[in-house]
Design an enzyme around this catalytic site. Sequence first.
Site, mmCIF file in Angstrom:
data_model
loop_
_atom_site.group_PDB
_atom_site.id
_atom_site.type_symbol
_atom_site.label_atom_id
_atom_site.label_comp_id
_atom_site.label_asym_id
_atom_site.label_seq_id
_atom_site.Cartn_x
_atom_site.Cartn_y
_atom_site.Cartn_z
ATOM 1 N N HIS A 134 -7.999 -80.169 47.257
ATOM 2 C CA HIS A 134 -8.394 -79.397 46.073
ATOM 3 C C HIS A 134 -8.310 -80.338 44.870
ATOM 4 C CE1 HIS A 134 -7.764 -76.415 42.812
ATOM 5 N NE2 HIS A 134 -8.287 -75.515 43.624
ATOM 6 N N ASP B 155 0.653 -80.045 49.172
ATOM 7 C CA ASP B 155 0.063 -78.923 48.461
ATOM 8 C C ASP B 155 0.066 -77.742 49.432
ATOM 9 O OD1 ASP B 155 -1.590 -76.986 47.457
ATOM 10 O OD2 ASP B 155 -3.287 -78.314 47.048
ATOM 11 N N GLN C 201 -2.048 -72.646 49.955
ATOM 12 C CA GLN C 201 -2.616 -71.676 50.901
ATOM 13 C C GLN C 201 -1.650 -71.410 52.054
ATOM 14 O OE1 GLN C 201 -5.432 -70.062 50.381
ATOM 15 N NE2 GLN C 201 -6.147 -71.245 48.634
ATOM 16 N N LYS D 257 -1.285 -66.529 44.536
ATOM 17 C CA LYS D 257 -1.901 -66.378 45.859
ATOM 18 C C LYS D 257 -0.914 -65.723 46.831
ATOM 19 C CE LYS D 257 -4.328 -70.696 45.093
ATOM 20 N NZ LYS D 257 -5.734 -70.457 44.835
ATOM 21 N N CYS E 81 -13.424 -75.871 43.967
ATOM 22 C CA CYS E 81 -12.609 -76.973 43.401
ATOM 23 C C CYS E 81 -12.352 -78.058 44.436
ATOM 24 C CB CYS E 81 -11.277 -76.458 42.854
ATOM 25 S SG CYS E 81 -11.462 -75.390 41.443
#
Length: 404
Positions: free
Chosen positions: A121, A198, A201, A224, A362
């Site tokens: 991302h 990261d 998600q 999220k 993104c």
Amino acid sequence: MGFDPERVRGEFPILSRRIGDRPLVYLDSAASAQKPEAVIQAMTDLMRHSYANVHRGLHTLANETTELYENARKKIGAFIGAPETEIVFTRGATEALNLVAAGLGRDLSEGDEVVLTEMEHHANIVPWHFLREQKGVVLRFAPLLPDGALDMEALEGLISPRTRVVSVVHMSNVLGTVNPIRRIAALARAAGAVMVVDACQSVVHARLDVRDLDADFVAFSGHKLYGPTGIGVLWGRADRLAALPPWQGGGEMIDRVDFDRITYAEPPLRFEAGTPPIVEAVGLGAAVDWLSSLDRDAIHAHEAALYERAREGVASINGLRILGEAEGKGAVLSFTLEGAHAHDIAQLLDRYGVAVRAGTHCAEPLMRRLGVSSSVRASFALYNTAQEVDAFLEALDRTRTFFL
Ligand code: PMP
């Protein structure tokens, strides 16, 4: 324990909304998830009953709010298997990744290498580009295999004694690919590099234990994770956090300030200058409490089944290309449809009450690598149902006729 999506849906006020004369089918949770009553309630309760600024008060409300804020830190620590001293509150994953890159960047110099992947991302690309521009740091991007999995052999080949940082997404927001972080962290460690993850998600869809990942830093957002916007988390291993310079300067992040000298607070406060997102932190604490009260393995199975149903449903559509089919991928279905622009598809689906995302997500370098300018993404969350997948498939079928 099991999991009943119908019962859980009832806890999300927004899910009873209609779009025109259709029930809302919300398939955009990878961009931002909806909020359960428990989160809304915790935030409004705080503002109604205890609200004040944190840390600096000697009055009842300030003390109550400070306790709630610090309790949220403890809850989030417990949620990812870390002590609260290793939990830094940020504005979001983007800020967390910028904080790490800027901090680590201080010790990087020309020719030092940062290894990323082609599926990152922008939040895990741009902060490293800053270091390329400012310091001459070299960025290396590990390529993907045709199914969207990371090419581990190629990644291994990119990591060398010049590598100072390896920063990788745990689960791709476009492909759904879940990367083998432990293996990558071992490679990073062997090269003496810092491992950044990261987890925006991944933290939503499966239990995440930072010690299992064996990384140095892990970043994710609250919104999220069924929590509010404006709050994110940077977890850092205690020694790594202690070695990181401050991020922003201001109140609360100092030990002492004088006209000619300054000393800083210990982590995590060193990285939380100014008034933090108090209400949002408490909301995120409520979100992880709420999520932890559910059977997360059952949720994972439920989401995987929704994805599979959608994938099977679109598989036979002529000209439809699914982006990312790596084994064990998460519940996001990105696709392109020959002859149709992704934005048009998303707008037409909206007429049927179906909310999906369309664009580059993104992840422009990834889109370029895949040879597409944009894609449609349907993402599945714990509150989605098989009927909603069917409604999406039916709407997509009708939408297709516009392009035939
Ligand atoms: N990384 C990934 C994989 C994401 O999906 C996102 C959100 N789209 C981010 C980073 C950035 O998160 P935020 O915008 O909440 O800071």
